[in-house]
Design an enzyme around this catalytic site. Structure first.
Site, PDB file in Angstrom:
ATOM      1  N   VAL A 182     -31.273  -0.067 -13.936  1.00 49.05           N
ATOM      2  CA  VAL A 182     -32.124   0.469 -12.873  1.00 49.05           C
ATOM      3  C   VAL A 182     -32.958   1.642 -13.386  1.00 49.05           C
ATOM      4  O   VAL A 182     -34.148   1.740 -13.087  1.00 49.05           O
ATOM      5  CB  VAL A 182     -31.276   0.886 -11.658  1.00 49.05           C
ATOM      6  CG1 VAL A 182     -32.150   1.471 -10.557  1.00 49.05           C
ATOM      7  CG2 VAL A 182     -30.514  -0.323 -11.119  1.00 49.05           C
ATOM      8  N   ASP A 183     -32.346   2.540 -14.134  1.00 44.09           N
ATOM      9  CA  ASP A 183     -33.104   3.673 -14.675  1.00 44.09           C
ATOM     10  C   ASP A 183     -34.280   3.196 -15.516  1.00 44.09           C
ATOM     11  O   ASP A 183     -35.408   3.677 -15.373  1.00 44.09           O
ATOM     12  CB  ASP A 183     -32.199   4.554 -15.537  1.00 44.09           C
ATOM     13  CG  ASP A 183     -31.458   5.609 -14.728  1.00 44.09           C
ATOM     14  OD1 ASP A 183     -31.868   5.866 -13.588  1.00 44.09           O
ATOM     15  OD2 ASP A 183     -30.477   6.168 -15.241  1.00 44.09           O
ATOM     16  N   HIS A 184     -34.025   2.272 -16.423  1.00 41.47           N
ATOM     17  CA  HIS A 184     -35.101   1.819 -17.291  1.00 41.47           C
ATOM     18  C   HIS A 184     -36.140   1.017 -16.511  1.00 41.47           C
ATOM     19  O   HIS A 184     -37.349   1.142 -16.769  1.00 41.47           O
ATOM     20  CB  HIS A 184     -34.534   0.999 -18.453  1.00 41.47           C
ATOM     21  CG  HIS A 184     -33.911   1.844 -19.521  1.00 41.47           C
ATOM     22  ND1 HIS A 184     -32.590   2.262 -19.471  1.00 41.47           N
ATOM     23  CD2 HIS A 184     -34.433   2.395 -20.645  1.00 41.47           C
ATOM     24  CE1 HIS A 184     -32.331   3.007 -20.525  1.00 41.47           C
ATOM     25  NE2 HIS A 184     -33.423   3.108 -21.254  1.00 41.47           N
TER      26      HIS A 184
END
Length: 393
Positions: free
Chosen positions: A167-169
């Site tokens: 999700v972060d990336h």
């Protein structure tokens, strides 16, 4: 000739952890000048993620390549004044504050737009700028869990993290995507805009095609039913895993059987159609595993290739970089910092014929460019010394 597609643009990156820094690095790969603003003591948390590297950890180097570092204690009024001066002429403002924190710092878009109407302000948060979860802290794993993504990559009876920050990336990629769209819009309208990217919405968007059946009255996707009859995880005699992914036609199915020395199963009426293979998926897995476990995958993979069956070993990280295709792509790539030496990085996955992404500069040391940037704003040596003495920078 320009050296990068975003050459001439400036981004002020006041983000930490992964999503925001990754977005900034993607812009930097394309030639944007990215000025990373960090707290004077310690800086971005990823600097110290691996203490052995003394504030210059490998994950920090990857997420903050192609940036300059300016230290500012934004709790101090003078530091906020410096930031305002930067934002007055910047093209992009990238941050990942929770909405209340951004308000406390006086960094709401409506106010910044008065300072610089052309500014593109991208805010990455856990849950978005409104709603009952607005003020809650958010992290990659929380976005995975709440969105349903994690249920597709873990055993719900014994849940474990996936080992990668999907999700972060993804949020970093979507943020960079939104910023570049806003730059194109600004070229037409002459004004900037606010971009709201949340980990939760990104996570749901990431799995949209996987949940579309459910959203339209069908069965909810799960690890057990995605997709049956086409994808098989197999083990060889040394218990080394590999994957097979079939296309939907019968020729692929028959090629798999021949690859696995199961010629006698070709034409078996129980597996004649894609639906039958989907319905009998578990039976097929048992049959295939019993066959492929007899020999090493070094034997099986060339046979699968010969029958035009998509396949790959499930590599460990230690095995990835020995792969001939990855070597052909020039991965890993190297960049050198004059004080910290060489870093091995993967870099951008985009290949452009005219303005390819590049390593323009290595990730900076904490505050490495502070004096350079302050001089650009008109601060002389004495002023810089006073700012340091007073803990502003």
């Amino acid at each position: 000739m320009i050296s990068g597609a975003l050459e001439g643009f400036t981004c002020i990156d006041v983000s930490g952890h992964v999503a925001g820094p990754y977005a900034g690095s993607l812009l930097g790969d394309l030639g944007c000048e990215v000025i990373k603003v960090e707290l004077p003591n310690g800086g971005d948390t990823h600097r110290g993620r691996n203490p052995k590297y003394d504030g210059y950890g490998p994950s920090f180097r990857a997420l903050n390549r192609n940036k300059k570092s300016l230290t500012l204690n934004l709790r101090d009024k003078k530091a906020r004044e410096i930031l305002s001066k930067l934002l007055a002429t910047a093209d992009i403002f990238l941050e990942n504050f929770r909405p209340p924190t951004r308000q406390q710092l006086g960094l709401d878009y409506d106010e910044l737009a008065k300072l610089n109407p052309q500014l593109i302000h991208c805010s990455i948060s856990g849950y978005g700028q409104s709603g009952p979860y607005r003020d809650k802290p958010g992290f990659d794993t929380i976005g995975q869990a709440l969105s349903g993504m994690m249920s597709l990559v873990t055993d719900l009876d014994d849940p474990k993290v996936a080992g990668i920050s999907f999700v972060d990336h993804s949020a970093g990629i979507f943020a960079a995507h939104g910023i570049m769209a806003a730059l194109l819009a600004r070229a037409k309208t002459g004004v900037g805009q606010f971009i709201d990217v949340s980990l939760l919405q990104v996570a749901i968007a990431f799995i949209e095609s996987h949940v579309s059946d459910y959203l339209n009255g069908g069965e909810a996707v799960s690890r057990e039913n995605f997709p049956k009859g086409r994808i098989y995880s197999l083990l060889d005699c040394d218990k080394k895993p590999f994957m097979v992914h079939l296309s939907g036609h019968n020729q692929a199915w028959e090629g798999l059987l021949k690859s696995g020395e199961l010629d006698e199963r070709v034409g078996d009426p129980r597996f004649a159609t894609r639906k039958q293979r989907s319905d009998r998926h578990d039976e097929i897995v048992t049959m295939l595993r019993a066959a492929f476990v007899k020999k090493r995958r070094d034997y099986w993979l060339p046979r699968l290739d010969a029958n035009n069956i998509p396949n790959a070993p499930i590599n460990t990280i230690q095995e990835v970089f020995d792969n001939p295709q990855i070597k052909h792509l020039g991965i890993p790539k190297q960049i050198e910092h004059p004080k910290m030496g060489v870093s091995n990085l993967v870099g951008s996955p985009i290949n452009m014929s005219g303005t390819p992404p590049q390593f323009f500069r290595p990730a900076p040391l904490l505050g490495e460019n502070t004096e350079e940037i302050l001089a650009r704003l008109g601060y002389d040596g004495n002023a810089v010394k006073d700012l340091k003495t007073n803990g502003v920078i």
